[in-house]
Write a protein that holds these residues in place. Structure first.
Motif, short mmCIF file in Angstrom:
data_model
loop_
_atom_site.label_atom_id
_atom_site.label_comp_id
_atom_site.label_asym_id
_atom_site.label_seq_id
_atom_site.Cartn_x
_atom_site.Cartn_y
_atom_site.Cartn_z
N THR A 7 0.90 -1.13 0.05
CA THR A 7 -0.07 0.03 -0.05
C THR A 7 0.80 1.29 0.04
O THR A 7 0.46 2.42 -0.71
N ALA A 42 -16.83 3.70 -2.56
CA ALA A 42 -15.40 4.00 -2.11
C ALA A 42 -14.39 3.31 -2.88
O ALA A 42 -14.49 2.09 -2.88
N ASN A 92 -11.87 -6.04 -2.56
CA ASN A 92 -12.71 -5.74 -1.14
C ASN A 92 -13.38 -7.07 -0.97
O ASN A 92 -14.73 -6.96 -0.40
N LEU A 121 -8.10 -3.41 -0.63
CA LEU A 121 -8.81 -2.32 -0.22
C LEU A 121 -8.97 -2.38 1.47
O LEU A 121 -8.80 -1.15 2.07
N TRP A 124 -5.70 -0.72 2.69
CA TRP A 124 -5.71 0.76 2.23
C TRP A 124 -6.48 1.31 3.30
O TRP A 124 -6.07 2.42 3.76
N LEU A 125 -7.73 0.96 3.39
CA LEU A 125 -8.80 1.67 4.35
C LEU A 125 -8.42 1.71 5.84
O LEU A 125 -8.14 2.83 6.72
N ARG A 129 -5.80 5.86 4.39
CA ARG A 129 -5.76 6.22 3.24
C ARG A 129 -6.91 6.87 2.26
O ARG A 129 -8.07 6.37 2.46
N SER A 130 -6.73 7.64 1.54
CA SER A 130 -7.80 8.58 0.77
C SER A 130 -8.58 7.56 -0.04
O SER A 130 -8.03 6.61 -0.65
N THR A 131 -9.91 7.75 -0.41
CA THR A 131 -10.52 7.17 -1.57
C THR A 131 -11.48 7.99 -2.44
O THR A 131 -11.67 9.20 -1.62
#
Length: 281
Positions: A7, A42, A92, A121, A124-125, A129-131
């Motif tokens: 990531t 998202a 995801n 994902l 990442w979430l 982190r941004s989506t």
């Protein structure tokens, strides 16, 4: 690129002109989730939705069967992929479907390279982190897909292998489906496994943060399932999706004498003429 990218790596590469990020989320039949709707709610910035569930041969009754070159070309061009694109696949999904998409990109020779986002994902979430949200419509690409059938194993190959034993067969499904004590998610399908195969549920390859386990841990898992890493391996599963996870894990350990049975149990289990075994390996 390696098979798996972190990531951190992807966050640093966002916005590069040759980078193509694809959401390859896919769910088992009966799962009350909508992959496209979740993508639009998202997704990683710059990503497009692959729609892996429909990227299949429209005339083959087996689910997720490999599509003809023309359909694969049409799809990857619509996703903005060019011959020099670096492709990052993520998902995801509990079945870690990005591995199937990664295998397909390489199988069809699409882009300059392809890799799986380690942890997907969820990781990442979890890292905050941004989506982005909404649909994504990339500018058309120019990539052309041509399948390399030498990397694909067929039902005929697996039937011959029962007699020859040339390759080890490793099934990625859960233990209940492998032994036949748990019903298949597709109605009317027989339970059990291909005679002589071994079982390593794909979920065992992942750590608590959704990332792939270390090489030493992976090696121990394969050997614990009865696999000799010095001999050829064919991976299989329910419909050729989670089999790609076992294949990616093997390749990450340096194995090259590996293949994937695309029809997997969805083809084998529906055929009354194929031999079937139940119980432990």
């Amino acid at each position: 690129m390696t098979i798996f990218v972190s990531t951190e790596w992807l966050a640093a590469e966002l916005g590069k002109s040759d980078l193509r990020i694809l959401d390859a989320s896919l769910f088992l039949p009966g799962t009350p989730r909508d992959a496209r709707a979740e993508f639009e709610a998202a997704h990683i910035p710059g990503a497009a939705f692959l729609d892996l569930d429909t990227l299949a041969d429209p005339i083959d009754p087996a689910p997720h069967s490999l599509p003809p070159d023309a359909l694969m070309t049409q799809r990857v061009q619509a996703l903005g992929i060019d011959a020099d694109s670096r492709i990052i696949l993520y998902d995801n999904s509990p079945i870690r479907s990005a591995a199937r998409a990664w295998w397909m990109m390489r199988l069809y020779g699409v882009g300059a390279s392809a890799a799986i986002l380690d942890g997907g994902l969820p990781k990442w979430l979890a890292e905050g982190r941004s989506t982005d949200s909404g649909a994504a419509i990339p500018a058309p690409g120019t990539a052309v897909a041509r399948i390399d059938r030498a990397q694909v194993r067929t039902k005929a190959d697996l039937r011959a292998n029962i007699d020859s034993g040339n390759a080890q067969v490793l099934d990625a499904r859960g233990a209940g489906r492998f032994t036949g004590t748990e019903a298949e998610p597709r109605p009317g399908m027989a339970s059990g496994h291909i005679p002589g195969s071994r079982n390593l549920p794909y979920s065992a390859l992942f750590a608590a943060d959704n990332s792939l386990k270390s090489p030493d841990e992976l090696r121990a898992l394969y050997e614990g399932a009865g696999i000799d890493l010095n001999r050829p391996v064919i991976t299989t599963c329910g419909s050729g999706v989670t089999a790609a996870i076992l294949l990616a894990g093997l390749e990450s350990l340096g194995k090259t004498d590996i293949g994937l049975y695309d029809g997997s149990w969805s083809e084998w289990g529906f055929d009354p003429a194929t031999p079937k075994a139940t119980g432990a390996a």
